[in-house]
Design a protein around this motif. Structure first.
Motif, short mmCIF file in Angstrom:
data_model
loop_
_atom_site.label_atom_id
_atom_site.label_comp_id
_atom_site.label_asym_id
_atom_site.label_seq_id
_atom_site.Cartn_x
_atom_site.Cartn_y
_atom_site.Cartn_z
N UNK A 12 0.85 -1.18 0.00
CA UNK A 12 0.00 0.00 0.00
C UNK A 12 0.89 1.23 0.00
N UNK A 13 0.41 2.30 -0.59
CA UNK A 13 1.17 3.55 -0.56
C UNK A 13 1.01 4.24 0.79
N UNK A 14 1.98 5.06 1.11
CA UNK A 14 1.90 5.85 2.34
C UNK A 14 0.60 6.64 2.36
N UNK A 15 -0.05 6.62 3.53
CA UNK A 15 -1.34 7.28 3.66
C UNK A 15 -2.52 6.39 3.36
N UNK A 16 -2.23 5.22 2.85
CA UNK A 16 -3.30 4.29 2.48
C UNK A 16 -3.77 3.45 3.65
N UNK A 83 -5.30 2.62 9.02
CA UNK A 83 -5.42 3.80 8.16
C UNK A 83 -4.20 4.69 8.28
N UNK A 84 -4.00 5.52 7.30
CA UNK A 84 -2.90 6.49 7.29
C UNK A 84 -1.56 5.81 7.57
N UNK A 85 -1.32 4.74 6.88
CA UNK A 85 -0.09 3.97 7.10
C UNK A 85 1.14 4.74 6.65
N UNK A 87 5.56 4.43 5.89
CA UNK A 87 6.57 3.43 5.51
C UNK A 87 7.23 2.76 6.72
N UNK A 88 7.30 3.47 7.82
CA UNK A 88 7.92 2.91 9.02
C UNK A 88 7.08 1.77 9.61
N UNK A 89 5.86 1.62 9.14
CA UNK A 89 5.00 0.56 9.64
C UNK A 89 5.06 -0.70 8.77
N UNK A 90 5.97 -0.70 7.84
CA UNK A 90 6.24 -1.91 7.08
C UNK A 90 6.76 -2.98 8.04
N UNK A 91 6.09 -4.13 8.03
CA UNK A 91 6.42 -5.18 8.99
C UNK A 91 5.61 -6.43 8.66
N UNK A 92 5.92 -7.49 9.36
CA UNK A 92 5.05 -8.65 9.37
C UNK A 92 4.13 -8.51 10.57
N UNK A 93 2.85 -8.62 10.31
CA UNK A 93 1.85 -8.47 11.35
C UNK A 93 1.31 -9.84 11.75
N UNK A 118 3.57 -3.97 3.48
CA UNK A 118 4.61 -3.11 2.94
C UNK A 118 3.99 -1.78 2.57
N UNK A 119 4.54 -0.72 3.14
CA UNK A 119 4.04 0.63 2.87
C UNK A 119 5.11 1.37 2.08
N UNK A 120 4.78 1.75 0.87
CA UNK A 120 5.75 2.43 0.01
C UNK A 120 5.64 3.93 0.19
N UNK A 121 6.76 4.59 0.02
CA UNK A 121 6.78 6.06 0.19
C UNK A 121 6.49 6.77 -1.13
#
Length: 121
Positions: A12-16, A83-85, A87-93, A118-121
């Protein structure tokens, strides 16, 4: 024993936004707390959200106002709306359950297989 199967991760893109699901089966009557954790390489698992048997929700400060934990009435499917993800929240959940109050890594007795976000910037 409780079995947990996760789904919903992805790119997902940042903010997604993304919604993770965790389906519980087996001895679901044993579930007290359901916790959502995330982990990045080289770091310990971080607890980000908890939903208790009594539907009391608690969140890490870093996700308050953006993440929402919920479950269905049958207590078999649990969700984490993110919400509002960033890039720093890229992780395995991971989802996890415990028969005890106040879930910790030590007292969690069932874990999902993990789903990568994965949160892309």
């Amino acid at each position: 024993q409780v079995q947990l199967v996760e789904s919903g991760g992805g790119l997902v893109q940042a903010g997604g936004s993304l919604r993770l699901s965790c389906v519980a089966s087996g001895s679901i009557f044993m579930i007290n707390d359901m916790g959502w954790y995330r982990q990045t390489p080289g770091k310990e698992r971080e607890l980000v959200a908890v939903i208790s048997f009594g539907v009391i929700r608690t969140y890490a400060d870093s996700v308050k106002g953006r993440f929402t934990a919920s479950r269905d009435n049958s207590r078999t499917t649990y969700y984490l709306q993110m919400n509002s993800l960033t890039p720093e929240e890229t992780a395995v959940y991971y989802c996890a359950t415990t028969p005890f109050d106040s879930i910790t890594v030590a007292n969690a007795d069932s874990w999902g297989q993990g789903t990568r976000v994965t949160v892309s910037s």
